[in-house]
Design a protein around this motif. Sequence first.
Motif, PDB file in Angstrom:
ATOM      1  N   VAL A  87       0.839  -1.205   0.000  1.00  0.00           N
ATOM      2  CA  VAL A  87       0.000   0.000   0.000  1.00  0.00           C
ATOM      3  C   VAL A  87       0.871   1.250   0.000  1.00  0.00           C
ATOM      4  N   ALA A  88       1.918   1.238   0.829  1.00  0.00           N
ATOM      5  CA  ALA A  88       2.828   2.380   0.886  1.00  0.00           C
ATOM      6  C   ALA A  88       3.554   2.566  -0.442  1.00  0.00           C
ATOM      7  N   LYS A  89       3.928   1.457  -1.073  1.00  0.00           N
ATOM      8  CA  LYS A  89       4.616   1.541  -2.365  1.00  0.00           C
ATOM      9  C   LYS A  89       3.726   2.187  -3.424  1.00  0.00           C
ATOM     10  N   VAL A  90       2.469   1.757  -3.482  1.00  0.00           N
ATOM     11  CA  VAL A  90       1.545   2.307  -4.477  1.00  0.00           C
ATOM     12  C   VAL A  90       1.281   3.783  -4.203  1.00  0.00           C
ATOM     13  N   ALA A  91       1.083   4.122  -2.930  1.00  0.00           N
ATOM     14  CA  ALA A  91       0.816   5.520  -2.573  1.00  0.00           C
ATOM     15  C   ALA A  91       1.991   6.415  -2.949  1.00  0.00           C
ATOM     16  N   ARG A  92       3.208   5.953  -2.664  1.00  0.00           N
ATOM     17  CA  ARG A  92       4.394   6.747  -3.006  1.00  0.00           C
ATOM     18  C   ARG A  92       4.548   6.865  -4.519  1.00  0.00           C
ATOM     19  N   TYR A  93       4.249   5.779  -5.228  1.00  0.00           N
ATOM     20  CA  TYR A  93       4.368   5.810  -6.684  1.00  0.00           C
ATOM     21  C   TYR A  93       3.403   6.828  -7.289  1.00  0.00           C
ATOM     22  N   LEU A  94       2.156   6.814  -6.835  1.00  0.00           N
ATOM     23  CA  LEU A  94       1.164   7.750  -7.367  1.00  0.00           C
ATOM     24  C   LEU A  94       1.529   9.194  -7.023  1.00  0.00           C
ATOM     25  N   LYS A  95       2.008   9.395  -5.808  1.00  0.00           N
ATOM     26  CA  LYS A  95       2.414  10.738  -5.388  1.00  0.00           C
ATOM     27  C   LYS A  95       3.599  11.224  -6.213  1.00  0.00           C
ATOM     28  N   LYS A  96       4.547  10.317  -6.456  1.00  0.00           N
ATOM     29  CA  LYS A  96       5.719  10.673  -7.249  1.00  0.00           C
ATOM     30  C   LYS A  96       5.328  10.963  -8.694  1.00  0.00           C
ATOM     31  N   ARG A  97       4.455  10.143  -9.273  1.00  0.00           N
ATOM     32  CA  ARG A  97       4.058  10.345 -10.663  1.00  0.00           C
ATOM     33  C   ARG A  97       3.350  11.682 -10.845  1.00  0.00           C
ATOM     34  N   ALA A  98       2.513  12.047  -9.877  1.00  0.00           N
ATOM     35  CA  ALA A  98       1.837  13.341  -9.955  1.00  0.00           C
ATOM     36  C   ALA A  98       2.843  14.487  -9.882  1.00  0.00           C
ATOM     37  N   ALA A  99       3.833  14.344  -8.995  1.00  0.00           N
ATOM     38  CA  ALA A  99       4.854  15.390  -8.858  1.00  0.00           C
ATOM     39  C   ALA A  99       5.683  15.515 -10.131  1.00  0.00           C
ATOM     40  N   VAL A 100       6.058  14.380 -10.718  1.00  0.00           N
ATOM     41  CA  VAL A 100       6.846  14.402 -11.952  1.00  0.00           C
ATOM     42  C   VAL A 100       6.053  15.059 -13.080  1.00  0.00           C
ATOM     43  N   GLY A 101       4.765  14.753 -13.157  1.00  0.00           N
ATOM     44  CA  GLY A 101       3.931  15.359 -14.191  1.00  0.00           C
ATOM     45  C   GLY A 101       3.870  16.871 -14.062  1.00  0.00           C
ATOM     46  N   ARG A 102       3.697  17.352 -12.830  1.00  0.00           N
ATOM     47  CA  ARG A 102       3.650  18.804 -12.620  1.00  0.00           C
ATOM     48  C   ARG A 102       4.988  19.455 -12.944  1.00  0.00           C
ATOM     49  N   LEU A 103       6.076  18.805 -12.527  1.00  0.00           N
ATOM     50  CA  LEU A 103       7.405  19.365 -12.790  1.00  0.00           C
ATOM     51  C   LEU A 103       7.703  19.415 -14.285  1.00  0.00           C
ATOM     52  N   ASP A 104       7.407  18.335 -14.988  1.00  0.00           N
ATOM     53  CA  ASP A 104       7.658  18.302 -16.429  1.00  0.00           C
ATOM     54  C   ASP A 104       6.886  19.408 -17.143  1.00  0.00           C
ATOM     55  N   SER A 105       5.632  19.564 -16.769  1.00  0.00           N
ATOM     56  CA  SER A 105       4.803  20.582 -17.405  1.00  0.00           C
ATOM     57  C   SER A 105       5.330  21.982 -17.117  1.00  0.00           C
ATOM     58  N   TYR A 106       5.679  22.225 -15.862  1.00  0.00           N
ATOM     59  CA  TYR A 106       6.145  23.559 -15.466  1.00  0.00           C
ATOM     60  C   TYR A 106       7.480  23.893 -16.122  1.00  0.00           C
ATOM     61  N   ILE A 107       8.429  22.962 -16.036  1.00  0.00           N
ATOM     62  CA  ILE A 107       9.763  23.226 -16.580  1.00  0.00           C
ATOM     63  C   ILE A 107       9.716  23.357 -18.098  1.00  0.00           C
ATOM     64  N   SER A 108       8.910  22.537 -18.759  1.00  0.00           N
ATOM     65  CA  SER A 108       8.791  22.632 -20.219  1.00  0.00           C
ATOM     66  C   SER A 108       8.269  24.001 -20.628  1.00  0.00           C
ATOM     67  N   GLU A 109       7.274  24.476 -19.906  1.00  0.00           N
ATOM     68  CA  GLU A 109       6.707  25.790 -20.215  1.00  0.00           C
ATOM     69  C   GLU A 109       7.737  26.898 -20.027  1.00  0.00           C
ATOM     70  N   LYS A 110       8.479  26.833 -18.922  1.00  0.00           N
ATOM     71  CA  LYS A 110       9.459  27.878 -18.645  1.00  0.00           C
ATOM     72  C   LYS A 110      10.645  27.821 -19.605  1.00  0.00           C
ATOM     73  N   LEU A 111      11.039  26.621 -19.996  1.00  0.00           N
ATOM     74  CA  LEU A 111      12.126  26.502 -20.965  1.00  0.00           C
ATOM     75  C   LEU A 111      11.723  27.090 -22.317  1.00  0.00           C
ATOM     76  N   LYS A 112      10.480  26.877 -22.697  1.00  0.00           N
ATOM     77  CA  LYS A 112      10.000  27.457 -23.954  1.00  0.00           C
ATOM     78  C   LYS A 112       9.987  28.981 -23.871  1.00  0.00           C
ATOM     79  N   GLU A 113       9.559  29.504 -22.723  1.00  0.00           N
ATOM     80  CA  GLU A 113       9.577  30.955 -22.541  1.00  0.00           C
ATOM     81  C   GLU A 113      11.002  31.489 -22.611  1.00  0.00           C
ATOM     82  N   ARG A 114      11.911  30.787 -21.953  1.00  0.00           N
ATOM     83  CA  ARG A 114      13.307  31.218 -21.941  1.00  0.00           C
ATOM     84  C   ARG A 114      13.913  31.141 -23.336  1.00  0.00           C
ATOM     85  N   TYR A 115      13.565  30.098 -24.056  1.00  0.00           N
ATOM     86  CA  TYR A 115      14.077  29.956 -25.419  1.00  0.00           C
ATOM     87  C   TYR A 115      13.586  31.095 -26.306  1.00  0.00           C
TER      88      TYR A 115
END
Length: 249
Positions: A195-223
């Motif tokens: 249960v802890a493994k699944v919870a951590r995985y889902l939490k991590k996947r959500a965080a990675v998704g937000r980070l990828d989206s945010y950083i991609s947007e900012k990199l495009k702005e910077r470019y």
Amino acid sequence: MGTFCARVWEIIRACVNKTFSYKPKPPHSFILGHLGVFNETVKFFPPNTHPQAYYTALTQNRPSDHGPSYPMHEETDNFLTPIVGKDVIAAANGKKWKMLHHIMAPVFKPAYIKSMLPTIADETMLFHGRLTCAAESGEVVLMEDTVANFVFDVIGRFVFNFPLHAQTIGSQVLGDIRVLLESASLAATTTWNPVAKVARYLKKRAAVGRLDSYISEKLKERYSIVKESAKYHGPYPNSEDAGRGSRLR
């Protein structure tokens, strides 16, 4: 039986000594290894100190006990991959390390750092103000979190040239990075609780998704900013004048 065991012990010890005796190392025990020296070093540090501090202290206090630097072990990359991705400069070797170093070097040129001093000063004043308010009110603050917010804002200004507000209103990006760090901790990677493994995985996947989206947007702005600047000042950055970071602002 006792004589036989003693003889086997002598043979094993002789083989080990012959194999490793010529290599520089701290005082070694066949049974305990270097735990004796390590334990002496640990006594000088407070509880929960990061292990790297122990190794650094051993290296500094015993310069004759260690040999040349060796390549980064693959386990370093395995540990860092969940946090910052694969093949980062901290875990690279050889040509890959040289390539990454060549890419990152312009950011650390003295001329570029000097151009960023006003930015560093602005963030430092926020940091100073936060500590001053806490001192005057008697508020207890976590220095680790407070310093992390300060450093994160400085790095954000260096990379993207806009504030991330970790010191003021808080930063979701920093929170998501902390989630990734937690997911790579020993407790998270060694638990048997499904249960802890699944919870951590889902939490991590959500965080990675937000980070990828945010950083991609900012990199495009910077470019876009870099591309627009290149119309008036020529291509930037390059190996010749990468230190003149003020051209982009």
